[in-house]
Design a protein around this motif. Structure first.
Motif, mmCIF file in Angstrom:
data_model
loop_
_atom_site.group_PDB
_atom_site.id
_atom_site.type_symbol
_atom_site.label_atom_id
_atom_site.label_comp_id
_atom_site.label_asym_id
_atom_site.label_seq_id
_atom_site.Cartn_x
_atom_site.Cartn_y
_atom_site.Cartn_z
ATOM 1 N N SER A 173 4.762 -14.916 -2.778
ATOM 2 C CA SER A 173 3.842 -15.161 -1.666
ATOM 3 C C SER A 173 4.356 -14.515 -0.390
ATOM 4 C CB SER A 173 3.647 -16.669 -1.463
ATOM 5 O OG SER A 173 3.078 -17.260 -2.618
ATOM 6 N N LEU A 174 5.678 -14.673 -0.141
ATOM 7 C CA LEU A 174 6.266 -14.020 1.026
ATOM 8 C C LEU A 174 6.150 -12.505 0.929
ATOM 9 C CD1 LEU A 174 9.500 -16.133 1.655
ATOM 10 C CD2 LEU A 174 7.550 -15.875 3.180
ATOM 11 N N GLN A 175 6.351 -11.998 -0.275
ATOM 12 C CA GLN A 175 6.257 -10.554 -0.463
ATOM 13 C C GLN A 175 4.836 -10.061 -0.218
ATOM 14 O OE1 GLN A 175 7.473 -9.255 -4.374
ATOM 15 N NE2 GLN A 175 8.235 -7.305 -3.593
ATOM 16 N N LEU A 176 3.837 -10.846 -0.648
ATOM 17 C CA LEU A 176 2.440 -10.477 -0.437
ATOM 18 C C LEU A 176 2.099 -10.463 1.052
ATOM 19 C CD1 LEU A 176 -0.255 -9.822 -1.834
ATOM 20 C CD2 LEU A 176 -0.743 -12.270 -1.879
ATOM 21 N N VAL A 177 2.596 -11.457 1.798
ATOM 22 C CA VAL A 177 2.351 -11.500 3.239
ATOM 23 C C VAL A 177 3.013 -10.324 3.930
ATOM 24 C CG1 VAL A 177 2.778 -12.815 5.345
ATOM 25 C CG2 VAL A 177 2.025 -13.990 3.268
ATOM 26 N N LYS A 178 4.254 -9.995 3.524
ATOM 27 C CA LYS A 178 4.953 -8.869 4.139
ATOM 28 C C LYS A 178 4.240 -7.552 3.865
ATOM 29 C CE LYS A 178 9.564 -10.969 4.036
ATOM 30 N NZ LYS A 178 10.928 -10.900 3.452
ATOM 31 N N LEU A 179 3.703 -7.409 2.663
ATOM 32 C CA LEU A 179 2.970 -6.179 2.324
ATOM 33 C C LEU A 179 1.791 -5.966 3.252
ATOM 34 C CD1 LEU A 179 2.811 -6.033 -1.572
ATOM 35 C CD2 LEU A 179 4.000 -4.475 -0.037
ATOM 36 N N GLN A 180 1.100 -7.045 3.603
ATOM 37 C CA GLN A 180 -0.094 -6.944 4.425
ATOM 38 C C GLN A 180 0.226 -6.628 5.880
ATOM 39 O OE1 GLN A 180 -1.820 -10.760 3.640
ATOM 40 N NE2 GLN A 180 -2.807 -10.105 1.741
ATOM 41 N N ASN A 181 1.486 -6.755 6.267
ATOM 42 C CA ASN A 181 1.843 -6.558 7.677
ATOM 43 C C ASN A 181 2.881 -5.460 7.873
ATOM 44 O OD1 ASN A 181 0.360 -8.894 8.966
ATOM 45 N ND2 ASN A 181 1.599 -9.992 7.486
ATOM 46 N N THR A 182 3.219 -4.732 6.819
ATOM 47 C CA THR A 182 4.261 -3.721 6.911
ATOM 48 C C THR A 182 3.650 -2.336 6.793
ATOM 49 O OG1 THR A 182 5.831 -5.250 5.889
ATOM 50 C CG2 THR A 182 6.444 -2.924 5.944
ATOM 51 N N ALA A 183 3.999 -1.463 7.734
ATOM 52 C CA ALA A 183 3.539 -0.073 7.668
ATOM 53 C C ALA A 183 4.405 0.687 6.666
ATOM 54 C CB ALA A 183 3.616 0.585 9.037
ATOM 55 N N PRO A 184 3.812 1.533 5.830
ATOM 56 C CA PRO A 184 4.594 2.277 4.836
ATOM 57 C C PRO A 184 5.510 3.312 5.486
ATOM 58 C CG PRO A 184 2.281 2.950 4.785
ATOM 59 C CD PRO A 184 2.372 1.781 5.702
ATOM 60 N N GLN A 185 6.688 3.497 4.894
ATOM 61 C CA GLN A 185 7.650 4.507 5.329
ATOM 62 C C GLN A 185 7.654 5.626 4.298
ATOM 63 O OE1 GLN A 185 9.219 4.179 8.282
ATOM 64 N NE2 GLN A 185 8.190 2.206 8.577
ATOM 65 N N LEU A 186 7.055 6.760 4.642
ATOM 66 C CA LEU A 186 6.836 7.826 3.665
ATOM 67 C C LEU A 186 8.059 8.716 3.540
ATOM 68 C CD1 LEU A 186 3.184 8.889 4.590
ATOM 69 C CD2 LEU A 186 3.956 7.143 2.984
ATOM 70 N N THR A 187 8.402 9.009 2.293
ATOM 71 C CA THR A 187 9.467 9.968 1.981
ATOM 72 C C THR A 187 9.025 10.797 0.780
ATOM 73 O OG1 THR A 187 10.573 8.350 0.545
ATOM 74 C CG2 THR A 187 11.325 8.488 2.840
ATOM 75 N N ALA A 188 9.657 11.939 0.589
ATOM 76 C CA ALA A 188 9.349 12.792 -0.569
ATOM 77 C C ALA A 188 10.012 12.208 -1.812
ATOM 78 C CB ALA A 188 9.832 14.209 -0.311
ATOM 79 N N ILE A 189 9.233 12.039 -2.872
ATOM 80 C CA ILE A 189 9.725 11.451 -4.124
ATOM 81 C C ILE A 189 9.405 12.404 -5.263
ATOM 82 C CG2 ILE A 189 9.543 9.514 -5.723
ATOM 83 C CD1 ILE A 189 8.686 7.765 -3.388
ATOM 84 N N GLU A 190 10.437 12.768 -6.034
ATOM 85 C CA GLU A 190 10.210 13.549 -7.257
ATOM 86 C C GLU A 190 9.756 12.568 -8.331
ATOM 87 O OE1 GLU A 190 13.744 15.707 -8.124
ATOM 88 O OE2 GLU A 190 13.450 17.144 -6.499
ATOM 89 N N LEU A 191 8.455 12.472 -8.479
ATOM 90 C CA LEU A 191 7.875 11.398 -9.286
ATOM 91 C C LEU A 191 8.343 11.449 -10.730
ATOM 92 C CD1 LEU A 191 5.943 9.005 -9.144
ATOM 93 C CD2 LEU A 191 4.057 10.544 -9.685
ATOM 94 N N HIS A 192 8.505 12.650 -11.299
ATOM 95 C CA HIS A 192 8.882 12.746 -12.711
ATOM 96 C C HIS A 192 10.316 12.230 -12.941
ATOM 97 C CE1 HIS A 192 9.906 16.418 -10.578
ATOM 98 N NE2 HIS A 192 10.780 16.738 -11.506
ATOM 99 N N HIS A 193 11.270 12.626 -12.071
ATOM 100 C CA HIS A 193 12.645 12.113 -12.211
ATOM 101 C C HIS A 193 12.686 10.614 -11.957
ATOM 102 C CE1 HIS A 193 14.273 15.972 -12.913
ATOM 103 N NE2 HIS A 193 14.210 16.438 -11.665
ATOM 104 N N TRP A 194 11.954 10.189 -10.983
ATOM 105 C CA TRP A 194 11.933 8.766 -10.615
ATOM 106 C C TRP A 194 11.429 7.908 -11.778
ATOM 107 C CZ3 TRP A 194 8.166 5.002 -9.226
ATOM 108 C CH2 TRP A 194 8.637 3.962 -8.412
#
Length: 429
Positions: A272-293
């Motif tokens: 529940s805390l995580q859901l509330v934080k998601l709704q109020n947190t701005a995303p921090q964008l970084t480059a991700i190599e999706l296949h390795h990840w």
């Protein structure tokens, strides 16, 4: 059907109304002029006959004197009816004469009631002048010029208000899109045009109420989750002390059940805390190599689950995203796929129309199509026959859905032949 631009729609409606109005106006004017010409013809003829009565001592049309007066006044006299399809127009009368008027080419012809063997009409010179003065082509040209000038004027007058209206409607469209993306701080600028001003006020009031309600809801959820932590920690401590002093196995089993219930409550609180934080947190964008990840995550799971076969198709693709939120999404989806799969789970990424698409498919029972929207709601558990050990608490997909909204990822669930296929379409954040 292709939508029509509002400017061209209004302009087309006004132009059509203008053309129809001008056409009706010209026909009306032409009819009135025709009636006036007929009246002028009848009165002029009767006036000439009255004027010729004294010098000619007669009003008989076979009299050369009367014919001379008529000719000098623009009339011709003949015993012949000049037009076969002439239309009978009107009967004109004075104290001494009755005149029946008929049409004749572009003019008129008439017959006196007391002299039915003679016909009087406009002479050729008069008809030629009348035709030149009322040339249909000239009338059409004049009508076209006037209509064009009016249409240009209407277009100029419509352009600015319609442009302002279109700009406001574009703002309304962006505002509704923002609401759909859960940005409840959006407001419409005022427009001093009714009823649009009232619509803007009601929209802004609605957005403000939604924003306030959500803030209160988030504060309440956050406060409740935090307040639950203290009694849960105390209950866990008390159970730990109690377990050391238990005399028999039955009591120990009961205490173990209580411990498991506390674990579930802590899980609910954390999510529940995580859901509330998601709704109020701005995303921090970084480059991700999706296949390795993804390869790293799947390698860990392949070593932990022996009954599930993991298949992957991961070409080199790099995206920009928030790794923390993306981890939350992928871990929950992989957990669900692993939990409900019968024997295998496949993970595939590819690109379509310059968008990255990630598919996670299991061979489990899937989710009925009518229940898929409900599965994205918090604390929704679709299969009531499962207990909480297998069915979870109903927050996994809700967290995934909220995180996808924060990252502008399109989430779709489709039932395939072999189970459930979850499709993530990565769009620009």
């Amino acid at each position: 059907m292709k939508p029509v631009n509002i400017f061209w729609y209004l302009y087309g409606v006004v132009a059509m109304a203008l053309v129809l109005t001008l056409a009706s106006l010209f026909f009306t004017i032409d009819y009135i002029e025709y009636q006036n010409d007929q009246e002028d013809f009848a009165y002029d003829l009767l006036e000439v006959l009255d004027f010729a009565k004294q010098p000619c001592q007669s009003t008989q049309l076979d009299s050369p004197c009367v014919q001379q007066y008529l000719m000098e006044s623009g009339f011709e006299v003949s015993p012949d009816f000049y037009t076969v399809n002439a239309e009978r127009l009107e009967l004109w009368s004075t104290d001494s004469k009755t005149l029946q008027v008929y049409s004749y080419e572009h003019g008129f012809q008439a017959q006196l009631a007391d002299q039915p063997s003679w016909w009087i009409r406009d002479d050729e010179e008069h008809l030629t002048e009348a035709f030149e003065d009322n040339d249909p082509l000239d009338m059409l040209y004049t009508a076209a010029v006037i209509t064009s000038m009016l249409l240009v004027g209407i277009a100029l007058f419509l352009y600015w208000p319609v442009r302002r209206l279109k700009h406001w409607l574009t703002q309304l469209q962006h505002a509704t899109d923002a609401l759909a993306q859960e940005d409840y701080s959006v407001r419409l600028s005022p427009l001093n045009i009714t009823p649009l001003s009232e619509l803007a006020q009601r929209f802004n009031r609605m957005a403000a109420l939604i924003e306030n309600n959500l803030e209160e809801k988030q504060l309440l959820s956050n406060a409740m989750a935090h307040e639950l932590r203290t009694p849960l920690s105390r209950a866990r401590l008390a159970l730990a002390l109690l377990q050391k002093q238990l005399p028999d196995d039955n009591t120990k089993a009961l205490v173990n059940d209580l411990s498991r219930y506390i674990d579930e409550l802590e899980n609910v609180t954390d999510n529940s805390l995580q859901l509330v934080k998601l709704q109020n947190t701005a995303p921090q964008l970084t480059a991700i190599e999706l296949h390795h990840w993804l390869e790293q995550k799947l390698a860990l799971r392949q070593g932990q689950t022996s009954h599930i076969q993991w298949h992957s198709e991961l070409p080199p693709i790099t995206i920009k995203s928030d790794e923390r939120l993306l981890t939350l999404i992928i871990d929950n989806l992989l957990n669900n796929a692993e939990q409900y799969a019968t024997s295998q789970v496949s993970v595939r990424i590819h690109q379509e129309h310059q968008q990255t698409i990630l598919e996670i498919q299991d061979d489990g029972p899937g989710i009925p199509e009518e229940q898929q929207p409900q599965a994205l709601l918090p604390f929704s558990r679709l299969d009531h026959s499962r207990d909480r050990r297998s069915g979870g608490i109903g927050l996994g997909l809700a967290l995934v859905n909220t995180a996808c909204q924060r990252l502008n990822i399109q989430l779709e669930m489709n039932n395939c032949k072999t189970g459930l296929c979850v499709v993530l379409t990565f769009r620009e954040v």
